[in-house]
Write an enzyme that holds these catalytic residues in place. Structure first.
Site, mmCIF file in Angstrom:
data_model
loop_
_atom_site.group_PDB
_atom_site.id
_atom_site.type_symbol
_atom_site.label_atom_id
_atom_site.label_comp_id
_atom_site.label_asym_id
_atom_site.label_seq_id
_atom_site.Cartn_x
_atom_site.Cartn_y
_atom_site.Cartn_z
ATOM 1 N N TRP A 102 -9.277 -10.763 55.912
ATOM 2 C CA TRP A 102 -8.706 -11.981 56.495
ATOM 3 C C TRP A 102 -8.064 -11.708 57.842
ATOM 4 C CZ3 TRP A 102 -11.114 -15.757 54.666
ATOM 5 C CH2 TRP A 102 -11.443 -15.820 53.314
ATOM 6 N N ASP A 174 0.045 -14.622 58.194
ATOM 7 C CA ASP A 174 -0.808 -15.332 57.251
ATOM 8 C C ASP A 174 -0.250 -14.986 55.874
ATOM 9 O OD1 ASP A 174 -2.695 -16.034 55.372
ATOM 10 O OD2 ASP A 174 -4.386 -15.045 56.361
ATOM 11 N N LYS A 198 -2.945 -21.179 46.383
ATOM 12 C CA LYS A 198 -2.601 -20.042 45.511
ATOM 13 C C LYS A 198 -1.300 -20.381 44.753
ATOM 14 C CE LYS A 198 -5.342 -17.562 48.442
ATOM 15 N NZ LYS A 198 -6.785 -17.641 48.280
HETATM 16 N N1 PMP Z 1 -6.071 -15.658 54.436
HETATM 17 C C1 PMP Z 1 -5.861 -15.192 53.196
HETATM 18 C C2 PMP Z 1 -4.857 -14.097 52.984
HETATM 19 C C3 PMP Z 1 -6.595 -15.718 52.127
HETATM 20 O O1 PMP Z 1 -6.399 -15.256 50.883
HETATM 21 C C4 PMP Z 1 -7.535 -16.754 52.365
HETATM 22 C C5 PMP Z 1 -8.330 -17.399 51.267
HETATM 23 N N2 PMP Z 1 -8.487 -16.720 50.129
HETATM 24 C C6 PMP Z 1 -7.720 -17.193 53.680
HETATM 25 C C7 PMP Z 1 -6.967 -16.624 54.680
HETATM 26 C C8 PMP Z 1 -8.714 -18.289 54.013
HETATM 27 O O2 PMP Z 1 -8.269 -19.499 53.552
HETATM 28 P P1 PMP Z 1 -9.101 -20.853 53.794
HETATM 29 O O3 PMP Z 1 -10.423 -20.655 53.131
HETATM 30 O O4 PMP Z 1 -8.260 -21.884 53.109
HETATM 31 O O5 PMP Z 1 -9.213 -21.066 55.244
#
Ligand code: PMP
Length: 363
Positions: A102, A174, A198
């Site tokens: 991420w 994030d 979450k």
């Molecule tokens: N950052 C983290 C730490 C995540 O766990 C996730 C999704 N699992 C995301 C970003 C992406 O989230 P989204 O699909 O809602 O954009």
């Protein structure tokens, strides 16, 4: 019948929050319509909206310097929106701490708006990440527009247990997968964001908590819909917000309050993580937990069985025993047990006894 849900997100919701939604679904507080049928400009919805913000502000002790903003677009939009707002010709660079997939994606989006720098990466030679950096390893560029890091790495199961010290550089996080797992000092962050799916509710709403001063410093030459300052000034009612998702987040926040607040949530979460990691350590010859001890995530425990075939058997037999969502992320395989707030200590005890039994029958 409801199963025990170890999904990584969207994930388990607290049952009382769902029951409340069920009871209120057709006729919200005698208004003769569902909350999702109300205007976002009406008093009925606005009370829910403001209650969600108030609950969050109280439980995190959010100081007056900071504000809660509800957005859409998930963390992916935040990956782009942060650099879009805060990288400028005078400050084209930001520092990114890479600790998983991420944070890599966040960095990629920043490249559209400036020249972000990888300040550190903990990626191993096999492309995997099994730890977060130590403070001693961090070197921050004092002229960076901000530092970005991912507080919990959902895929690899690593977590920052102490937030990085970055001097006077604005800290951006994030926090998708560990927001609200415990109380923390919001004032250390210029901006943090988390998709709700979450610990906070269903997908569809992204919560941002940011310094008002920092948001006001964002670029004014970008479309209004992407300016944090515009959403902040309008109490997240600049455009139509995801009203149903915010209503459900309100229910989850009320559940946290009724449980005893974030201190109680943290005690539960620590007990759950201790139970699960103790099981992994007890059977270390069978289950392999790749993450370094100090970086183990309390939210996502990643582990591998001796063979990929056994990983699959484990997930399938667990499902038969009423435990869903244990298959690891497609990019890393193995097993991942996500232990978000709505997962109870009893749920984790059930998983641990399944794990003990599985070693006896397949070890
Ligand atoms: N950052 C983290 C730490 C995540 O766990 C996730 C999704 N699992 C995301 C970003 C992406 O989230 P989204 O699909 O809602 O954009």
């Amino acid at each position: 019948m409801r199963v025990i849900n170890f999904n990584p997100g969207p994930a388990a919701m607290p049952l009382p929050a769902l029951e409340r939604a069920r009871d209120e679904l057709l006729d919200f507080q005698g208004s003769g319509m569902s909350i999702m049928e109300h205007s976002h400009r009406g008093k009925v919805y606005e009370a829910v909206h403001d209650e969600a913000i108030a609950l969050l502000t109280q439980m995190l002790d959010i100081p007056a310097t900071h504000q809660v903003v509800f957005l859409t677009g998930g963390a992916h939009q935040q990956f782009a929106q942060v650099p879009m707002n805060f990288l400028t010709p005078a400050h084209p660079s930001a520092d990114y701490f890479l600790t998983g997939g991420w944070s890599e994606k966040a960095l990629e989006e920043a490249r559209f708006y400036g020249t972000p720098r990888v300040a550190i990466t903990t990626q191993g030679p096999d492309k995997r990440y099994t730890r977060v950096p130590t403070q001693a390893e961090l070197r921050v560029d004092p002229s960076a527009a901000y530092v970005h890091f991912t507080s919990n790495n959902t895929l690899f199961g690593t977590q920052w247990h102490t937030f990085p010290e970055v001097g006077d550089v604005p800290l951006v996080a994030d926090m998708c997968s560990d927001f609200l797992w415990r109380k923390f000092d919001v004032s250390r962050f210029a901006l943090l964001y988390a998709g709700a799916q979450k610990n906070l509710g269903p997908s569809g709403v992204t919560v941002v908590v940011a310094s008002k001063e920092f948001m006001a410093r964002g670029r004014q030459d970008i479309p209004k819909v992407f300016r944090y300052s515009v959403h902040a000034e309008n109490n997240s009612l600049y455009n139509t917000p995801p009203t149903l998702a915010i209503y459900l987040a309100r229910n989850v926040l009320a559940w946290i309050r009724d449980l005893g607040g974030l201190d109680a949530v943290e005690r539960r979460n620590r007990e759950k993580a201790a139970l699960l990691y103790a099981a992994l350590d007890r059977h270390a010859g069978f289950y392999r937990a790749p993450v370094e001890r100090d970086s183990r995530s309390a939210m996502n425990a990643v582990f591998y069985l001796p063979t990929e075939a056994l990983d699959a058997t484990f997930a399938a037999e667990a499902l038969k025993a009423g435990m869903a969502g244990l298959k690891g992320h497609r990019s890393v395989g193995g097993i991942r047990a996500s232990l978000y707030n709505a997962v109870s200590v009893e749920d984790v005890r059930a998983l641990v006894s399944f794990m003990d039994h599985f070693v006896k029958t397949h070890g």
